[in-house]
Design a protein around this motif. Sequence first.
Motif, PDB file in Angstrom:
ATOM      1  N   ALA A 124       0.860  -1.185   0.000  1.00 17.70           N
ATOM      2  CA  ALA A 124       0.000   0.000   0.000  1.00 17.70           C
ATOM      3  C   ALA A 124       0.889   1.225   0.000  1.00 17.70           C
ATOM      4  O   ALA A 124       1.880   1.274   0.737  1.00 17.70           O
ATOM      5  CB  ALA A 124      -0.926   0.023   1.209  1.00 17.70           C
ATOM      6  N   ARG A 125       0.552   2.217  -0.810  1.00 21.60           N
ATOM      7  CA  ARG A 125       1.347   3.441  -0.852  1.00 21.60           C
ATOM      8  C   ARG A 125       1.184   4.230   0.453  1.00 21.60           C
ATOM      9  O   ARG A 125       0.086   4.246   1.038  1.00 21.60           O
ATOM     10  CB  ARG A 125       0.939   4.312  -2.041  1.00 21.60           C
ATOM     11  CG  ARG A 125       1.260   3.707  -3.391  1.00 21.60           C
ATOM     12  CD  ARG A 125       1.064   4.728  -4.510  1.00 21.60           C
ATOM     13  NE  ARG A 125      -0.304   5.219  -4.544  1.00 21.60           N
ATOM     14  CZ  ARG A 125      -1.299   4.627  -5.202  1.00 21.60           C
ATOM     15  NH1 ARG A 125      -1.072   3.504  -5.872  1.00 21.60           N
ATOM     16  NH2 ARG A 125      -2.509   5.135  -5.184  1.00 21.60           N
ATOM     17  N   GLU A 127       0.765   7.293   1.121  1.00 19.04           N
ATOM     18  CA  GLU A 127      -0.210   8.383   1.134  1.00 19.04           C
ATOM     19  C   GLU A 127      -1.653   7.899   1.004  1.00 19.04           C
ATOM     20  O   GLU A 127      -2.595   8.684   1.164  1.00 19.04           O
ATOM     21  CB  GLU A 127       0.102   9.380   0.010  1.00 19.04           C
ATOM     22  CG  GLU A 127      -0.147   8.861  -1.397  1.00 19.04           C
ATOM     23  CD  GLU A 127       0.993   8.037  -1.961  1.00 19.04           C
ATOM     24  OE1 GLU A 127       0.933   7.714  -3.160  1.00 19.04           O
ATOM     25  OE2 GLU A 127       1.938   7.727  -1.201  1.00 19.04           O
ATOM     26  N   ASP A 128      -1.857   6.609   0.718  1.00 22.82           N
ATOM     27  CA  ASP A 128      -3.201   6.069   0.504  1.00 22.82           C
ATOM     28  C   ASP A 128      -3.721   5.499   1.819  1.00 22.82           C
ATOM     29  O   ASP A 128      -3.478   4.340   2.163  1.00 22.82           O
ATOM     30  CB  ASP A 128      -3.168   4.992  -0.583  1.00 22.82           C
ATOM     31  CG  ASP A 128      -4.555   4.603  -1.063  1.00 22.82           C
ATOM     32  OD1 ASP A 128      -5.509   4.718  -0.265  1.00 22.82           O
ATOM     33  OD2 ASP A 128      -4.689   4.167  -2.225  1.00 22.82           O
ATOM     34  N   VAL A 129      -4.447   6.336   2.560  1.00 20.22           N
ATOM     35  CA  VAL A 129      -4.899   5.949   3.895  1.00 20.22           C
ATOM     36  C   VAL A 129      -5.821   4.739   3.847  1.00 20.22           C
ATOM     37  O   VAL A 129      -5.718   3.822   4.674  1.00 20.22           O
ATOM     38  CB  VAL A 129      -5.615   7.135   4.581  1.00 20.22           C
ATOM     39  CG1 VAL A 129      -6.150   6.719   5.943  1.00 20.22           C
ATOM     40  CG2 VAL A 129      -4.666   8.314   4.720  1.00 20.22           C
ATOM     41  N   VAL A 130      -6.723   4.712   2.883  1.00 23.34           N
ATOM     42  CA  VAL A 130      -7.673   3.602   2.777  1.00 23.34           C
ATOM     43  C   VAL A 130      -6.948   2.306   2.459  1.00 23.34           C
ATOM     44  O   VAL A 130      -7.185   1.262   3.087  1.00 23.34           O
ATOM     45  CB  VAL A 130      -8.746   3.901   1.709  1.00 23.34           C
ATOM     46  CG1 VAL A 130      -9.653   2.684   1.506  1.00 23.34           C
ATOM     47  CG2 VAL A 130      -9.573   5.108   2.111  1.00 23.34           C
ATOM     48  N   ALA A 131      -6.028   2.354   1.499  1.00 24.75           N
ATOM     49  CA  ALA A 131      -5.275   1.154   1.126  1.00 24.75           C
ATOM     50  C   ALA A 131      -4.424   0.664   2.287  1.00 24.75           C
ATOM     51  O   ALA A 131      -4.270  -0.556   2.484  1.00 24.75           O
ATOM     52  CB  ALA A 131      -4.405   1.441  -0.092  1.00 24.75           C
ATOM     53  N   ARG A 132      -3.884   1.587   3.085  1.00 22.53           N
ATOM     54  CA  ARG A 132      -3.079   1.183   4.242  1.00 22.53           C
ATOM     55  C   ARG A 132      -3.945   0.432   5.260  1.00 22.53           C
ATOM     56  O   ARG A 132      -3.522  -0.570   5.842  1.00 22.53           O
ATOM     57  CB  ARG A 132      -2.445   2.399   4.919  1.00 22.53           C
ATOM     58  CG  ARG A 132      -1.519   3.227   4.065  1.00 22.53           C
ATOM     59  CD  ARG A 132      -0.241   2.540   3.708  1.00 22.53           C
ATOM     60  NE  ARG A 132       0.759   2.552   4.753  1.00 22.53           N
ATOM     61  CZ  ARG A 132       2.047   2.247   4.538  1.00 22.53           C
ATOM     62  NH1 ARG A 132       2.455   1.885   3.324  1.00 22.53           N
ATOM     63  NH2 ARG A 132       2.911   2.258   5.519  1.00 22.53           N
TER      64      ARG A 132
END
Length: 264
Positions: A124-125, A127-132
């Motif tokens: 997960a990148r 900056e991608d809060v949802v993906a994290r």
Amino acid sequence: MKQTFTDISVNGEAISPELIATEAQNHPAPKGKPGMAWMAAARALAVRTLILQEAKRRGIGPDPMELAPGLWETEEEAIIRQVLDEAVEAKAPTPQAVRAAYDANPERHRSPALFEAAHILFAARPEDVVARKVAKDQADAVLAKIKLEPKAFDALARDHSACSSRANGGRLGQVSEGDTVAEFEAALLSLAQGEIADEPVESRYGFHIIRLDARADGEILPFEAVETALRSALEKAAWVRASRAFVDALAKQASVTGITLKAA
């Protein structure tokens, strides 16, 4: 007394606030304390001005060097280098001093630790809060399965890992200190051989389930193996001390306003 950031000059040569503000971008400071970056920039520019003034006194003009193919020093960089080359004499360390430096702390001279490790990456990148959040939840769920059945690690790595190591059951092969990101390495250093990290380890790549299969701690290197590098380090340290002494001597003879120059 509160420091003011105006009217800084060296032997009557003013250093503008605008120039200091530009230079301050090259001097990191703690959050909320921009004044520290400003002061560091002002000192750096004052030292540069001192050396450039000394170059004029010595009659030194720019002779830029090529640093890399197509990359040359600026004229100011060349002048500063030339002044320091001419003015700074650092005493080379004796063989006895090199040996003494080694004997004072042999532990500093170890070969890197080696690890045999495996991991399952849920990518997960940063900056991608949802993906994290999704990656963390997935890592927690898979880790729970591994805790119930450790032998399932290989199969779960092949099914879930976003790393190419999944083809080998998550095995990374042999890695040494410095080969992985800091969080991953810290986890390896904390694990016992055969142990799986109790929680997913977060890094800029996502979340890792980490297993340490084997570890070989680095050994103290013999003096002969580090002698050349240690001598070079001592020579550099001696040069730094000599260059600071040279700048301090210039500062003592100069009229500097608006800032106090101190040895770093």
